[in-house]
Scaffold this active site. Structure first.
Site, mmCIF file in Angstrom:
data_model
loop_
_atom_site.group_PDB
_atom_site.id
_atom_site.type_symbol
_atom_site.label_atom_id
_atom_site.label_comp_id
_atom_site.label_asym_id
_atom_site.label_seq_id
_atom_site.Cartn_x
_atom_site.Cartn_y
_atom_site.Cartn_z
ATOM 1 N N THR A 167 -2.141 -6.141 1.138
ATOM 2 C CA THR A 167 -3.002 -5.012 1.506
ATOM 3 C C THR A 167 -2.932 -4.712 3.005
ATOM 4 O O THR A 167 -2.691 -5.604 3.799
ATOM 5 C CB THR A 167 -4.453 -5.407 1.135
ATOM 6 N N SER A 205 0.893 -1.171 0.000
ATOM 7 C CA SER A 205 0.000 0.000 0.000
ATOM 8 C C SER A 205 0.919 1.204 0.000
ATOM 9 O O SER A 205 2.017 1.139 0.554
ATOM 10 C CB SER A 205 -0.894 0.024 1.244
ATOM 11 N N THR A 255 -4.459 -0.296 -0.507
ATOM 12 C CA THR A 255 -3.724 -1.344 -1.238
ATOM 13 C C THR A 255 -3.223 -0.871 -2.593
ATOM 14 O O THR A 255 -3.744 0.100 -3.163
ATOM 15 C CB THR A 255 -4.641 -2.565 -1.471
ATOM 16 N N ARG A 284 -8.252 -3.008 -13.594
ATOM 17 C CA ARG A 284 -8.822 -3.906 -12.571
ATOM 18 C C ARG A 284 -8.890 -3.222 -11.189
ATOM 19 O O ARG A 284 -7.960 -2.567 -10.757
ATOM 20 C CB ARG A 284 -7.944 -5.160 -12.492
ATOM 21 N N VAL A 285 -10.017 -3.389 -10.529
ATOM 22 C CA VAL A 285 -10.186 -2.897 -9.160
ATOM 23 C C VAL A 285 -10.595 -4.083 -8.292
ATOM 24 O O VAL A 285 -11.461 -4.875 -8.683
ATOM 25 C CB VAL A 285 -11.268 -1.797 -9.094
ATOM 26 N N GLY A 286 -9.966 -4.215 -7.137
ATOM 27 C CA GLY A 286 -10.285 -5.321 -6.230
ATOM 28 C C GLY A 286 -11.333 -4.933 -5.204
ATOM 29 O O GLY A 286 -12.095 -3.974 -5.375
ATOM 30 N N ASP A 287 -11.345 -5.671 -4.113
ATOM 31 C CA ASP A 287 -12.360 -5.462 -3.072
ATOM 32 C C ASP A 287 -12.038 -4.307 -2.129
ATOM 33 O O ASP A 287 -12.942 -3.769 -1.486
ATOM 34 C CB ASP A 287 -12.504 -6.737 -2.231
ATOM 35 N N THR A 307 -8.353 -8.617 3.413
ATOM 36 C CA THR A 307 -7.247 -8.757 2.463
ATOM 37 C C THR A 307 -7.336 -10.130 1.835
ATOM 38 O O THR A 307 -7.674 -11.105 2.509
ATOM 39 C CB THR A 307 -5.877 -8.580 3.142
ATOM 40 N N GLY A 308 -7.069 -10.211 0.552
ATOM 41 C CA GLY A 308 -7.143 -11.520 -0.094
ATOM 42 C C GLY A 308 -7.473 -11.383 -1.562
ATOM 43 O O GLY A 308 -7.328 -10.305 -2.143
ATOM 44 N N GLY A 323 -9.330 -10.435 -4.174
ATOM 45 C CA GLY A 323 -10.414 -9.460 -4.166
ATOM 46 C C GLY A 323 -11.655 -9.871 -4.938
ATOM 47 O O GLY A 323 -12.776 -9.548 -4.538
HETATM 48 N N1 ASP Z 1 -7.621 -7.602 -1.735
HETATM 49 C C1 ASP Z 1 -6.664 -6.936 -2.554
HETATM 50 C C2 ASP Z 1 -7.174 -6.845 -3.967
HETATM 51 O O1 ASP Z 1 -7.773 -7.790 -4.433
HETATM 52 C C3 ASP Z 1 -5.346 -7.596 -2.604
HETATM 53 C C4 ASP Z 1 -4.730 -7.885 -1.283
HETATM 54 O O2 ASP Z 1 -5.420 -8.075 -0.288
HETATM 55 O O3 ASP Z 1 -3.506 -7.927 -1.228
HETATM 56 O O4 ASP Z 1 -6.921 -5.852 -4.612
#
Ligand code: ASP
Length: 332
Positions: free
Chosen positions: A196, A75, A214, A224-227, A247-248, A250
């Site tokens: 993240t 981040s 993140t 691309r956009v994650g969670d 975190t994970g 996404g």
């Molecule tokens: N959750 C974040 C994403 O998918 C990635 C992460 O947790 O490292 O963008």
């Protein structure tokens, strides 16, 4: 004097620095020590805000600032690169007292994306801004701007090269910022995809808040956009239930609206925070094929974390108790 059972006097905080494949055999003692020291400092920083009667939102922001500045974590400085060799940052914050929320995605020049998310929440009529518009809003609000090269680190560039080669994708020209010594000085561990950062807090006024920041995932493509910046997926906070930061992977967290789902189990089913977190992470997320973890806090002071990976960088503290940090699965 702090009375742990008096809601008006209770505070609590939990932080994460990402979940992933993190095993004892992979971390040298000095690497492990660096992560534990960083997590301890982050918890202490947030705890100090709460101990002095500061708001949960301020504790979340202060603690995430440290994580965003620390190149050990994905981040701010030390964030991962996109397939095009750019750094596009996502962040969000939510106030459990009012359900106000702010989020940004794909921002490239704001030193603290988390503070930009907070500015969206507090100084605009919107909840979410993306890309160039979010960057422009940041300038208009006087938030500190940096060159994109500020965020760049050699180890994240190496991870991108490895990722692109493994996926038969072209390696773009090196961006600026990679010629200086790596600020993580060989201490950083490659946690795989998920580094993240996030913080949840309960303040002495009884309000909860959550924030997440993140770089997303290494080699992400096509905007691309994650969670992490999605309210209800990577971040959620409600005084009626709890505050959650995730975190994970996404894509899975978005599909399960992980953060809101945990809050719903607490609010609507009356589940304990730990049981709700485990139900969503250990059962639903695992069944769908996602990996990662969450941290959570409830207005009554319950703290919980749950992850289905081999490790998650994490820490917590509450009024009258010690700071505890963990990395591996077998730590409490
Ligand atoms: N959750 C974040 C994403 O998918 C990635 C992460 O947790 O490292 O963008």
């Amino acid at each position: 004097m702090t009375m742990p059972n008096d809601p008006a006097q209770t505070w609590a905080i939990a932080v994460h620095g990402g979940a992933g494949t993190i095993e004892r055999a992979q971390l040298r003692p000095e690497q492990e020590a660096a992560y534990r020291a960083a997590l301890t400092r982050v918890v202490e920083t947030g705890a100090a805000v709460l101990e002095q009667g500061g708001s949960a939102l301020d504790a979340v922001e202060a603690a995430i600032h440290l994580l965003e500045e620390d190149p050990l974590f994905n981040s701010g400085r030390g964030a991962v690169f996109t397939a095009e060799g750019r750094i596009e940052l996502d962040a969000s914050i939510m106030d459990g007292a009012t359900l106000a929320a702010g989020a940004v995605a794909g921002v490239t020049r704001t030193r603290s994306p988390l503070s930009l998310a907070r500015a969206v929440m507090e100084r605009s009529p919107h909840v979410m801004m993306v890309g160039a518009g979010a960057d422009a809003f940041s300038v208009s609000q006087g938030l500190e701007q940096v060159e994109p090269s500020y965020f760049a680190t050699q180890r994240r560039w190496r991870s991108l090269e490895n990722f692109l080669k493994a996926h038969d994708l072209p390696v773009p020209a090196k961006p600026g910022g990679l010629d200086r010594p790596d600020p993580a000085k060989g201490l950083a561990h490659d946690e795989g995809k998920h580094g993240t950062v996030g913080v949840v807090a309960l303040d002495t006024a009884g309000n909860v808040a959550a924030g997440t920041s993140t770089g997303g995932t290494t080699g992400k493509q096509w905007g691309r956009v994650g969670d992490s910046p999605i309210i209800g997926a990577g971040t959620y906070a409600s005084n009626g239930a709890c505050a959650v930061s995730a975190t994970g992977s996404g894509e899975y967290f978005i599909r399960l609206t992980v953060a809101r789902d945990i809050a719903a189990l607490v609010e609507l089913k009356g589940m304990s925070l730990q049981a709700a977190a485990d139900e969503v992470v250990q059962n639903k997320l695992t069944a769908l094929g996602g990996d990662g973890g969450i941290i959570a806090v409830a207005p009554d002071g319950q703290l919980a974390w749950s992850f289905n990976t081999s490790g998650m960088y994490r820490g917590r503290a509450s009024a009258g108790g010690p700071v505890s940090v963990g990395i591996y699965k077998d730590e409490t």
